[in-house]
Scaffold this active site. Structure first.
Site, PDB file in Angstrom:
ATOM      1  N   GLN A 184      45.741  66.023  50.296  1.00  0.00           N
ATOM      2  CA  GLN A 184      45.694  65.624  51.700  1.00  0.00           C
ATOM      3  C   GLN A 184      44.602  66.441  52.387  1.00  0.00           C
ATOM      4  O   GLN A 184      44.801  67.618  52.701  1.00  0.00           O
ATOM      5  CB  GLN A 184      47.058  65.855  52.349  1.00  0.00           C
ATOM      6  CG  GLN A 184      48.188  65.102  51.644  1.00  0.00           C
ATOM      7  CD  GLN A 184      48.060  63.597  51.776  1.00  0.00           C
ATOM      8  OE1 GLN A 184      48.290  63.037  52.845  1.00  0.00           O
ATOM      9  NE2 GLN A 184      47.698  62.921  50.684  1.00  0.00           N
ATOM     10  N   GLY A 222      53.901  60.457  60.157  1.00  0.00           N
ATOM     11  CA  GLY A 222      53.279  60.490  58.844  1.00  0.00           C
ATOM     12  C   GLY A 222      51.779  60.731  58.896  1.00  0.00           C
ATOM     13  O   GLY A 222      51.155  60.762  59.959  1.00  0.00           O
ATOM     14  N   HIS A 223      51.192  60.874  57.702  1.00  0.00           N
ATOM     15  CA  HIS A 223      49.761  61.170  57.627  1.00  0.00           C
ATOM     16  C   HIS A 223      48.915  60.011  58.132  1.00  0.00           C
ATOM     17  O   HIS A 223      49.259  58.852  57.981  1.00  0.00           O
ATOM     18  CB  HIS A 223      49.353  61.601  56.214  1.00  0.00           C
ATOM     19  CG  HIS A 223      49.575  60.574  55.150  1.00  0.00           C
ATOM     20  ND1 HIS A 223      49.361  60.836  53.818  1.00  0.00           N
ATOM     21  CD2 HIS A 223      49.997  59.283  55.200  1.00  0.00           C
ATOM     22  CE1 HIS A 223      49.612  59.766  53.107  1.00  0.00           C
ATOM     23  NE2 HIS A 223      50.007  58.805  53.918  1.00  0.00           N
ATOM     24  N   ASN A 224      47.813  60.368  58.775  1.00  0.00           N
ATOM     25  CA  ASN A 224      46.814  59.435  59.320  1.00  0.00           C
ATOM     26  C   ASN A 224      47.294  58.659  60.539  1.00  0.00           C
ATOM     27  O   ASN A 224      46.569  57.779  61.032  1.00  0.00           O
ATOM     28  CB  ASN A 224      46.340  58.416  58.269  1.00  0.00           C
ATOM     29  CG  ASN A 224      45.925  59.043  56.964  1.00  0.00           C
ATOM     30  OD1 ASN A 224      45.544  60.211  56.923  1.00  0.00           O
ATOM     31  ND2 ASN A 224      46.008  58.289  55.892  1.00  0.00           N
ATOM     32  N   SER A 236      49.354  56.019  58.553  1.00  0.00           N
ATOM     33  CA  SER A 236      48.239  55.158  58.963  1.00  0.00           C
ATOM     34  C   SER A 236      48.602  54.131  60.028  1.00  0.00           C
ATOM     35  O   SER A 236      47.792  53.239  60.315  1.00  0.00           O
ATOM     36  CB  SER A 236      47.614  54.449  57.750  1.00  0.00           C
ATOM     37  OG  SER A 236      47.116  55.404  56.835  1.00  0.00           O
TER      38      SER A 236
END
Length: 355
Positions: free
Chosen positions: A216, A257-259, A277
């Site tokens: 990440q 969450g990521h992004n 995302s």
């Protein structure tokens, strides 16, 4: 009424000054020079206190209050008890918030300690290369890593960890046991106890014979005036950054969450999960326990009802609800139809009271 052991009251203030600061109009019986000492609820307020009425459920309490003054919508003015000074506002709850900020500025914005001595507790661990701004406070057990930059007036609470390279702006509050890594944080940000910022996003290339971890490589960017509640987690991006937009308010126990990217002024309520995302426009509201699927867009001004599951893009300005989430009127009609269907019985079906 606020306990003085925990909250510092900045009053008293004249009614006229309060009205000006909160954007309310003084009622005909209000003395602009009258001094108000504190804020209190309708049932607890006394003659020196300011209260407010916004919800019609409390109209009876308003009619019986002993408060000296009250913020109130024009539609309730006629129900005021004799002698109650009125500050009339079309948005009494917002006016109440501004009044609370006037009386208790440290609770709203944190202490303004610019120019005061920096306080680093002897039991804090601060790397020699870290930069600590004027008037900042580093409490016992906090760990500040290499190259960290902390702005003036910021408080880093007990046992918080700010890992190498992170930056935190001015007049922020980083609560006890917060962990921050791979992050850049703006001014006037509040992170309540137990918040985790910048840990690995959940990224794996799944398959046999094992799931391969995807490094990440992004960051978390938190813009100015964001507030994040206790034990909420914000994962760093996998390559692009995770971004929390200016003025966004996130409740306790939320997973970002990521992004993920949020716009300005979003409100995300407790136990909501926003998958990787996903993108939120400006002023999106996600009520409690909403689930958002990854890689979709919820456009500006959308409101999503509690316990809904968003699995498709949502057009701007819409109200959605249900599982899966759909336009709220459609969802409500379906609920009514199902309820009515459950009340029907077949002609040969015995009645409930048949023997």
């Amino acid at each position: 009424m606020a306990d003085s052991r925990f909250f510092a009251n900045n009053g008293p203030f004249a009614l006229g000054e309060i009205a000006t600061r909160v954007g309310a109009e003084l009622g005909s019986n209000a003395d602009a020079a009258r001094r108000i000492e504190d804020i209190a609820s309708l049932d607890a307020a006394g003659p020196a206190d300011l209260s407010f009425l916004d919800n019609p459920k409390y109209a009876d309490a308003f009619a019986a209050t002993a408060a000296g003054a009250c913020l109130v919508h024009p539609r309730f003015v006629a129900r005021a008890p004799a002698g109650l000074a009125l500050l009339v506002s079309k948005e009494p709850y917002r006016a109440y918030a501004l009044a609370c900020q006037l009386f208790y500025p440290e609770e709203a914005h944190g202490a303004d300690t610019y120019g005061e001595p920096t306080i680093v507790h002897p039991r804090a661990v601060v790397h020699p290369s870290a930069s600590i701004g004027a008037g900042a406070t580093i409490e016992p057990g906090a760990v500040i890593g290499a190259g960290v930059e902390i702005g003036s007036g910021t408080v880093v609470g007990a046992n918080a960890v700010v890992s190498k390279g992170c930056t935190i702006g001015r007049n922020c509050f980083v609560g006890p046991n917060v962990t921050i890594s791979h992050a850049h944080i703006g001014d006037r940000v509040m992170l309540h106890p137990g918040v985790a910022i910048g840990q690995d996003g959940f990224g794996f290339a799944m398959g046999f014979p094992r799931h391969e971890k995807v490094p990440q490589l992004g960051r978390v960017i938190i813009q100015d005036d964001v507030e994040i509640g206790a034990n909420t987690t914000v994962d760093r991006g996998a390559g692009p950054d995770t971004v929390i937009g200016e003025g966004t308010k996130i409740d306790n126990l939320v997973q970002i969450g990521h992004n993920v990217q949020t716009g300005r002024g979003c409100v995300i309520v407790s136990q909501t999960g926003v998958s990787g995302s996903a993108k939120l426009g400006d002023f999106v509201v996600l009520a409690a326990q909403v689930g958002v699927t990854g890689h979709l867009t919820i456009n500006s001004g959308v409101q999503v009802a509690a316990r809904s599951a968003v699995i498709h893009d949502v057009p701007a300005g819409q109200k959605y609800g249900g599982v899966p989430a759909r336009p709220i009127r459609e969802w409500q009609r379906e609920l009514v139809a199902i309820k009515n269907l459950s009340k029907r019985r077949k002609p040969d079906e015995p009645a409930d009271d048949a023997s």
